[in-house]
Design an enzyme around this catalytic site. Structure first.
Site, short mmCIF file in Angstrom:
data_model
loop_
_atom_site.label_atom_id
_atom_site.label_comp_id
_atom_site.label_asym_id
_atom_site.label_seq_id
_atom_site.Cartn_x
_atom_site.Cartn_y
_atom_site.Cartn_z
N CYS A 201 19.22 -14.47 74.14
CA CYS A 201 17.87 -15.06 74.24
C CYS A 201 16.97 -14.59 73.10
O CYS A 201 16.03 -15.29 72.73
CB CYS A 201 17.25 -14.71 75.58
SG CYS A 201 17.23 -12.93 75.90
N ASP B 244 21.70 -9.75 76.68
CA ASP B 244 20.25 -9.58 76.57
C ASP B 244 19.99 -8.09 76.35
O ASP B 244 20.89 -7.26 76.55
CB ASP B 244 19.59 -10.09 77.88
CG ASP B 244 18.07 -10.07 77.84
OD1 ASP B 244 17.49 -9.88 76.75
OD2 ASP B 244 17.45 -10.22 78.93
N ARG C 247 3.28 -16.07 81.14
CA ARG C 247 4.33 -15.05 80.96
C ARG C 247 3.77 -13.72 81.44
O ARG C 247 2.70 -13.31 81.01
CB ARG C 247 4.74 -14.91 79.49
CG ARG C 247 5.49 -13.58 79.25
CD ARG C 247 6.10 -13.42 77.90
NE ARG C 247 7.26 -14.28 77.76
CZ ARG C 247 8.20 -14.10 76.84
NH1 ARG C 247 8.13 -13.09 75.99
NH2 ARG C 247 9.23 -14.92 76.76
N GLN D 1 14.09 -20.40 79.25
CA GLN D 1 15.21 -19.88 78.47
C GLN D 1 16.50 -20.58 78.87
O GLN D 1 17.29 -20.98 78.02
CB GLN D 1 15.33 -18.36 78.69
CG GLN D 1 16.44 -17.72 77.87
CD GLN D 1 16.16 -17.73 76.38
OE1 GLN D 1 15.09 -17.33 75.94
NE2 GLN D 1 17.10 -18.20 75.58
N HIS E 145 13.53 -16.50 84.01
CA HIS E 145 13.14 -17.01 82.67
C HIS E 145 13.67 -18.46 82.56
O HIS E 145 14.60 -18.74 81.82
CB HIS E 145 13.73 -16.12 81.59
CG HIS E 145 13.08 -16.27 80.25
ND1 HIS E 145 12.02 -17.13 80.01
CD2 HIS E 145 13.33 -15.66 79.05
CE1 HIS E 145 11.66 -17.04 78.74
NE2 HIS E 145 12.43 -16.17 78.14
N ARG F 219 14.39 -23.61 72.14
CA ARG F 219 13.26 -23.25 73.01
C ARG F 219 12.14 -24.27 72.82
O ARG F 219 11.47 -24.65 73.76
CB ARG F 219 12.73 -21.84 72.67
CG ARG F 219 13.71 -20.68 72.84
CD ARG F 219 14.20 -20.49 74.24
NE ARG F 219 13.10 -20.43 75.21
CZ ARG F 219 12.26 -19.40 75.37
NH1 ARG F 219 12.42 -18.30 74.65
NH2 ARG F 219 11.29 -19.45 76.26
#
Ligand code: CP
Ligand code: NVA
Length: 329
Positions: free
Chosen positions: A270, A228, A103, A133, A130, A315
């Protein structure tokens, strides 16, 4: 099935469906205590140049569930990028580990890790994408949409509100296009996704994509409304003023939810989300700009329509599926 998971764009519709099917299976097996371990004896390194709760915990719990072990390397404390190039770091880690999660910043970094390490690499978020996600989002969408037997032969419409060019929105748009879900984004024009990307998805996937400044146009008939944060990790604090001014009309509030024209519309995020004053950043923004809620109101966040914690749990199952798939090759 796949070796690396670097972006959603790299995957075919079949591969996305396969990963989500595998996640569904692993989720059921974990819940009923019959999970088989495919990562026994595997050592996985988790490189985090940015902070995380969900992604880090999902990788750590998934590897533990699957019988492997993890090493966490945070934003400071390693030589990576400071005294050692990405290529050299990748070649070192590839000699010690069976897989690498990354990440951080540029998409080229995660691509270079994959190129030089020789082991599977999974993208846990870059500035541009992402992908893990989206896998969790898609699993959550399927679970909720197809819980209604009347939707059996239908595909949902997914709407993103806010910065339609950020990492989460871009992976969502590409993912929706690949698996045949209608996608709309309501966004100020300055945050529209690149036209060539949208055109390519329309041409290659026959995707129905609407990018508009009109919340009414985007939200009509939405089955899922997604948002987001307005400022992503790594962006300077100086952008807050402009983002707040431009994005307040795109806040997901009860008026926006009503514009869908549907009672059944669900809310996705998210996470983490700024929906109250219970965070340090939330308080700072309130003191500076006088707003107590940002991309989503507390009312919507806490409503029956909100399925954000199902999404957060997913996730784990989808990240586990991505890793297992890499070792099933
Ligand atoms: N959604 C997400 O990636 O959360 P974290 O930043 O907590 O990992
Ligand atoms: N767009 C956000 C997503 C966080 C999960 C960021 O990059 O900070």
């Amino acid at each position: 099935m796949i070796k690396h998971l670097l972006s959603i764009a790299q995957l075919s519709a079949e591969q996305i469906e396969g990963l989500v099917e595998l996640a569904t299976k692993l989720k059921a097996e974990k819940k009923n205590g019959t999970e088989k371990q495919y990562l026994k004896g595997k050592n996985i390194v988790l490189l985090f140049e940015k902070d995380s709760t969900r992604t880090r915990c999902a990788f750590e719990v998934a590897v533990a569930d699957q019988g492997g072990s993890t090493t966490y390397i945070g934003p400071t404390g390693s030589q990576m990028g400071v005294k050692e190039s990405i290529a050299d770091t990748a070649r070192v880690l590839g000699r010690m580990y069976d897989g690498i999660e990354y990440r951080g910043y540029g998409q080229t970094i995660v691509e270079d890790l994959a190129r030089y390490s020789g082991v599977p690499v999974w993208n846990g978020l870059t500035n541009e994408t992402h992908p893990t996600q989206f896998l969790a989002d898609y699993l959550t969408i399927k679970e909720h949409f197809y819980a209604n037997p009347a939707n059996k032969d239908k595909k949902p419409k997914v709407v993103f509100m806010g910065t339609a060019d950020n990492n989460v929105a871009m992976s969502l748009m590409v993912g929706c296009a690949k698996v045949g879900m209608e996608y709309a984004a309501a966004s100020p024009e300055c945050y529209f996704p690149p036209t060539q990307v949208v055109e390519k998805l329309r041409a290659e996937c026959g995707a129905k994509i609407t990018i508009t400044t009109s919340i009414e146009e985007a939200l009509k008939d939405a089955d899922f409304v997604y948002t987001d944060v307005w400022v992503s990790m790594g962006e300077p604090k100086s952008v807050w003023a402009e983002r707040i001014e431009k994005l307040l009309p795109y806040q997901v509030n009860s008026t926006a939810m009503k514009l869908t024209g549907r009672e059944s519309t669900k809310f996705l995020h998210c996470l983490p989300a700024f929906h109250d004053l219970k965070t340090t950043v939330g308080k700072q923004i309130f003191e500076q700009f006088g707003i107590s809620e940002m991309e989503v109101t507390n009312e919507v966040f806490e409503s029956e329509a909100s399925i954000v914690f199902d999404e957060a749990e997913n996730r784990l199952h989808t990240i586990k599926a991505a890793m297992v798939a890499s070792f099933l090759n």
